[in-house]
Design a protein around this motif. Structure first.
Motif, PDB file in Angstrom:
ATOM      1  N   GLU A   1       0.825  -1.206   0.000  1.00 46.18           N
ATOM      2  CA  GLU A   1       0.000   0.000   0.000  1.00 46.18           C
ATOM      3  C   GLU A   1       0.860   1.256   0.000  1.00 46.18           C
ATOM      4  O   GLU A   1       0.578   2.209  -0.753  1.00 46.18           O
ATOM      5  CB  GLU A   1      -0.943   0.014   1.207  1.00 46.18           C
TER       6      GLU A   1
ATOM      7  N   PHE B   1       2.229   1.690  -3.476  1.00 41.90           N
ATOM      8  CA  PHE B   1       1.192   2.178  -4.381  1.00 41.90           C
ATOM      9  C   PHE B   1       0.986   3.686  -4.162  1.00 41.90           C
ATOM     10  O   PHE B   1       0.913   4.468  -5.117  1.00 41.90           O
ATOM     11  CB  PHE B   1      -0.125   1.449  -4.129  1.00 41.90           C
TER      12      PHE B   1
ATOM     13  N   SER C   1       3.811   5.723  -5.472  1.00 45.16           N
ATOM     14  CA  SER C   1       3.980   5.622  -6.923  1.00 45.16           C
ATOM     15  C   SER C   1       3.018   6.509  -7.696  1.00 45.16           C
ATOM     16  O   SER C   1       3.306   6.912  -8.825  1.00 45.16           O
ATOM     17  CB  SER C   1       3.813   4.162  -7.363  1.00 45.16           C
TER      18      SER C   1
ATOM     19  N   TYR D   1       1.349  -2.638 -11.513  1.00 49.13           N
ATOM     20  CA  TYR D   1       1.863  -3.623 -10.553  1.00 49.13           C
ATOM     21  C   TYR D   1       1.984  -4.952 -11.276  1.00 49.13           C
ATOM     22  O   TYR D   1       0.999  -5.490 -11.784  1.00 49.13           O
ATOM     23  CB  TYR D   1       0.894  -3.732  -9.375  1.00 49.13           C
TER      24      TYR D   1
ATOM     25  N   ALA E   1      -5.302  -1.757  -5.381  1.00 53.39           N
ATOM     26  CA  ALA E   1      -5.117  -1.282  -6.758  1.00 53.39           C
ATOM     27  C   ALA E   1      -6.240  -0.341  -7.154  1.00 53.39           C
ATOM     28  O   ALA E   1      -6.011   0.696  -7.807  1.00 53.39           O
ATOM     29  CB  ALA E   1      -5.034  -2.470  -7.709  1.00 53.39           C
TER      30      ALA E   1
ATOM     31  N   TYR F   1      -5.885   3.152  -5.299  1.00 56.40           N
ATOM     32  CA  TYR F   1      -4.823   4.047  -5.755  1.00 56.40           C
ATOM     33  C   TYR F   1      -4.734   4.151  -7.278  1.00 56.40           C
ATOM     34  O   TYR F   1      -3.844   4.833  -7.795  1.00 56.40           O
ATOM     35  CB  TYR F   1      -3.484   3.584  -5.173  1.00 56.40           C
TER      36      TYR F   1
ATOM     37  N   VAL G   1      -3.938   1.841  -9.469  1.00 54.88           N
ATOM     38  CA  VAL G   1      -2.808   1.075 -10.008  1.00 54.88           C
ATOM     39  C   VAL G   1      -3.352  -0.078 -10.838  1.00 54.88           C
ATOM     40  O   VAL G   1      -4.253  -0.801 -10.397  1.00 54.88           O
ATOM     41  CB  VAL G   1      -1.920   0.546  -8.865  1.00 54.88           C
TER      42      VAL G   1
END
Length: 392
Positions: A159, A162, A165, A174, A199, A202, A204
């Motif tokens: 986490e 993420f 990033s 990812y 995911a 965030y 991702v």
């Protein structure tokens, strides 16, 4: 005559079928990288004869001269049927698949679809070394979210990675290794659901390398990432290559979740020209007709897994390891042996056994080696004997 053990499927154990002398006639990377006095237990090739349905399908294709370009959806249909039978997953929709040359080239194409040059791609080291190589070559920024000390996903670290990033509104992907290579960890449904939730939170995008999915050993169950709640936006790469030893017959499948279908549709048409038509035929035959052979292989790998644990306890008790839940690879912690960061070098030069150096697997790899168990019990025994002799 050597007795070949059978498993309940009725198929002989393929790991007991070939002799070391016969294996040394092979011309692939495993058997040509090192001199003949080195015992190779490194790269992911198995010491097995091919499943008869695969041999028959390829032989028939060659007899017909059926060696043109790939077409159709037979491979995807076979994978969908295998997924439903093996994993109880009926969500692999053939219309949301595409043939790609192999899993890593498929990973590259999927990462291209969901990120741009310079964007971060998160990985969980220690992890398959080509992740670093292919992503760097793709001009992506590899960002590490290391596994926990228990060898499993560390969701708190993931986490935070993420969050960092995507700070400032950037994109991130990812690259999930499932089952994990080199540890052989099988991620649980709860872990994968948590990954999907993070995911989504965030923004991702998840690309799952699931090439080892058919190679789950007794005691664990593979869960496809696209099958968990929140996995609908994911992309997966699957193949029969690892489970049926078909790396030289290039073919893999990219699979999109329902909310990623539009992404997969943007993949350039020319990517689908790269797979081998004969490879597609071989992989299709493996998934459709090679399950009894696979079951015999898994029984043999489970035997080898227990054998290695016994041998290490007796000959090399300072080596720490958790028996893998999947793959035919074993991750060995050799730090207590006093061989430094690269014990594979000592085992090669002093013991004449080739293992993968843990250094190439990223953070957490120093002092470790990866050993390939997909060979005969006799070769496993000889490998451990040589490893122990390297310490004398």
């Amino acid at each position: 005559m050597t007795r070949i053990a059978h498993d309940p499927s009725g198929e002989p154990n393929p790991l007991r079928a070939l002799t070391l002398a016969g294996l040394r006639r092979r011309t692939s990377m495993k058997w040509r990288t090192y001199p003949d006095d080195v015992l190779p237990l490194w790269v992911a090739e198995m010491d097995v004869p091919l499943a008869e349905p695969v041999v028959r399908a390829v032989t028939d294709a060659l007899a017909l001269g059926d060696t043109g370009y790939p077409a159709g959806t037979a491979y995807a249909q076979a994978l969908a049927a295998f997924a439903e039978k093996r994993w109880g997953w009926d969500g692999l929709a053939v219309e949301r698949t595409a043939i790609v040359p192999d899993v890593m080239l498929g990973v590259v194409e999927m990462v291209k679809l969901v990120s741009g040059p310079g964007d971060p791609v998160i990985v969980n080291p220690p992890v398959y070394p080509p992740f670093f190589q292919f992503l760097t070559h793709l001009d992506r920024r590899v960002t590490e979210a290391p596994l926990g000390v228990d060898g499993r996903l560390d969701l708190d670290v993931l986490e935070e990675t993420f969050r960092a990033s995507v700070a400032g509104g950037g994109r991130a992907a990812y690259l999930l290794c499932s089952p994990h290579n080199p540890t052989g960890t099988v991620h649980t449904a709860a872990e994968l659901s948590a990954v999907a939730a993070l995911a989504d939170r965030y923004g991702v995008r998840v690309v799952a390398d699931e090439i080892h999915a058919p190679l789950v050993l007794p005691g664990a169950d593979f869960v496809p990432y696209l099958s968990v709640p929140g996995g609908e936006r994911g992309l997966s790469l699957m193949s029969a290559s690892k489970a049926w030893n078909l790396a030289g017959l290039k073919a893999a499948l990219a699979v999109a979740g329902p909310e990623a279908a539009a992404d997969l549709a943007r993949m350039p048409e020319e990517v689908g020209h790269g797979p081998s038509h004969v490879g597609v035929i071989a992989h299709t035959a493996a998934l459709r007709d090679g399950i009894p052979w696979l079951d015999a292989l898994l029984a043999g790998l489970d035997d080898n897994r227990r054998l290695l644990a016994d041998l290490l306890a007796a000959r090399l008790p300072a080596i720490a390891h958790r028996p893998a839940e999947a793959t035919y690879l074993t991750w060995l912690d050799c730090r207590a042996l006093g061989l430094g960061d690269d014990p594979a070098a000592a085992f090669l030069h002093r013991g004449r056994v080739a293992l993968n150096s843990g250094l190439r697997f990223g953070t957490g790899g120093a002092g470790h080696v990866r050993l390939n168990l997909a060979t005969s019990p006799e070769i496993v025994e000889e490998a451990v004997r040589r490893m122990a002799a390297a310490l004398d």
